[in-house]
Write an enzyme that holds these catalytic residues in place. Structure first.
Site, short mmCIF file in Angstrom:
data_model
loop_
_atom_site.label_atom_id
_atom_site.label_comp_id
_atom_site.label_asym_id
_atom_site.label_seq_id
_atom_site.Cartn_x
_atom_site.Cartn_y
_atom_site.Cartn_z
N ARG A 74 0.83 -1.21 0.00
CA ARG A 74 0.00 0.00 0.00
C ARG A 74 0.87 1.25 0.00
O ARG A 74 0.55 2.23 -0.67
CB ARG A 74 -0.94 0.00 1.21
N GLN A 105 -12.04 9.45 5.93
CA GLN A 105 -11.72 8.10 6.42
C GLN A 105 -10.44 7.62 5.77
O GLN A 105 -9.95 6.54 6.07
CB GLN A 105 -12.85 7.13 6.04
N ASN A 106 -9.92 8.40 4.82
CA ASN A 106 -8.74 7.97 4.09
C ASN A 106 -7.48 8.24 4.90
O ASN A 106 -7.41 9.18 5.69
CB ASN A 106 -8.65 8.66 2.74
N ASP A 108 -4.50 8.37 3.21
CA ASP A 108 -3.50 8.59 2.17
C ASP A 108 -2.88 9.98 2.14
O ASP A 108 -1.92 10.22 1.41
CB ASP A 108 -4.08 8.24 0.79
N HIS A 123 -9.56 7.96 10.64
CA HIS A 123 -9.01 6.60 10.65
C HIS A 123 -7.48 6.61 10.69
O HIS A 123 -6.84 5.65 10.29
CB HIS A 123 -9.51 5.80 9.43
N CYS A 131 3.89 3.03 18.41
CA CYS A 131 4.39 1.87 19.14
C CYS A 131 3.34 1.43 20.14
O CYS A 131 2.92 2.21 21.00
CB CYS A 131 5.69 2.23 19.86
N CYS A 134 5.10 1.37 23.94
CA CYS A 134 5.39 2.56 24.76
C CYS A 134 4.66 3.82 24.31
O CYS A 134 4.80 4.87 24.92
CB CYS A 134 6.90 2.81 24.81
N CYS A 147 10.66 0.82 16.94
CA CYS A 147 10.47 1.98 17.79
C CYS A 147 11.84 2.54 18.23
O CYS A 147 12.66 1.80 18.77
CB CYS A 147 9.66 1.60 19.02
N GLY A 187 -17.63 9.60 -2.14
CA GLY A 187 -16.86 8.36 -2.27
C GLY A 187 -16.82 7.49 -1.04
O GLY A 187 -15.78 6.94 -0.69
#
Ligand code: NAD
Length: 241
Positions: A74, A105-106, A108, A123, A131, A134, A147, A187
């Protein structure tokens, strides 16, 4: 009621002008024209990858390497992607004072790259890694990052199934939807909760709903306008209107 045809852009322009403030809610469908597949269409990501194996927090805890292999693909697709006419039109509408904010919600980052300034990422984002051990958060520049503080394998900064949404972003999105004179959905199939509850927030507060989406959504019957068409084409025609 559903309207399709030449007048859609003019109707949408009128709604945006008369039902201020306008808040936009976007989903994967605004980025498909940038070459990023959505999830549920026939060419979507979930036809090739089982979400239970690649997109849940349990899958990540079980086998982070396998989930990172999926994210490496991705990341590669995202690195090549450019904002499209839809992202650019929304940024221009914000500059003209006609769009208050984009809730997306993307993951990108294409809205920001197109010039949108008020972007709420409900999102998470692929630009960061977190991480689980921690809590450290760092910019993400390669797959399978370790990390810098404790050495654990970090998680992509995106919300996985089974995780809670970032509280601050979701609170802000809910407030924006509540205050919106018009919520313009672009969309998104509006199937993933709690984001799919945002149109209800607008409608119950007396706001209007407009939807630009190829294919049905759960709110089509309650929208003032439904445009069943491509996001890029519809939004650039809207800008000219
Ligand atoms: P979804 O896949 O459920 O729905 C996308 C909708 O957009 C579908 O109804 C599809 O028919 C429609 N569509 C596809 N191309 C379109 C176009 N060019 N113009 C207009 N409509 C188009 O996506 P969703 O509702 O966003 O689902 C939620 C989840 O998908 C979110 O969690 C989101 O984070 C994630 N997702 C994000 C990306 C990304 O960041 N670009 C990509 C895939 C999935």
């Amino acid at each position: 009621m559903a309207f399709v045809g030449e007048n859609d852009a003019a109707r949408l322009a009128q709604l945006i002008r008369t039902r201020q403030p306008c808040v936009v809610l976007t989903g994967a469908g605004i980025s498909t024209e940038s070459g990023i597949p959505d999830f549920r269409s026939p060419t979507g990501i979930w036809t090739q990858y089982d979400p239970m194996e690649y997109a849940t927090i349990d899958a990540f805890r079980r086998d982070p390497g396998k989930v990172w292999e999926f994210y490496a693909l991705r990341l590669e697709a995202l690195a090549k992607a450019e904002p499209n006419a839809g992202h650019l039109a929304l940024a221009e509408l914000e500059r003209r004072g006609l769009v208050r904010a984009v809730v997306t919600q993307n993951i990108d980052g294409l809205h920001q790259r197109a010039g949108s300034r008020e972007v709420i990422e409900v999102h998470g984002s692929i630009r960061t890694a977190t991480c689980l051990a921690c809590g450290e958060e760092t910019p993400l520049d390669r797959a399978l990052p370790l990390c810098p503080r404790c050495g654990e394998i970090m998680k992509p900064g995106v919300v996985m199934f089974g995780e809670l949404l970032p509280v601050g972003a979701m609170e802000r999105a809910t407030e924006l939807a509540h205050e919106a004179g018009l919520l313009l959905v672009v969309g998104s199939a509006l199937e993933v909760y709690p984001v799919a509850a945002l149109p209800e927030e607008t409608l119950s507060a007396g706001g209007a709903l407009a939807i630009v989406n190829r294919g049905p959504t759960g709110y089509d019957g309650r929208a003032d306008l439904k445009v069943d068409g491509g996001a890029g084409e519809t939004l650039s025609t809207l800008l000219r209107a």
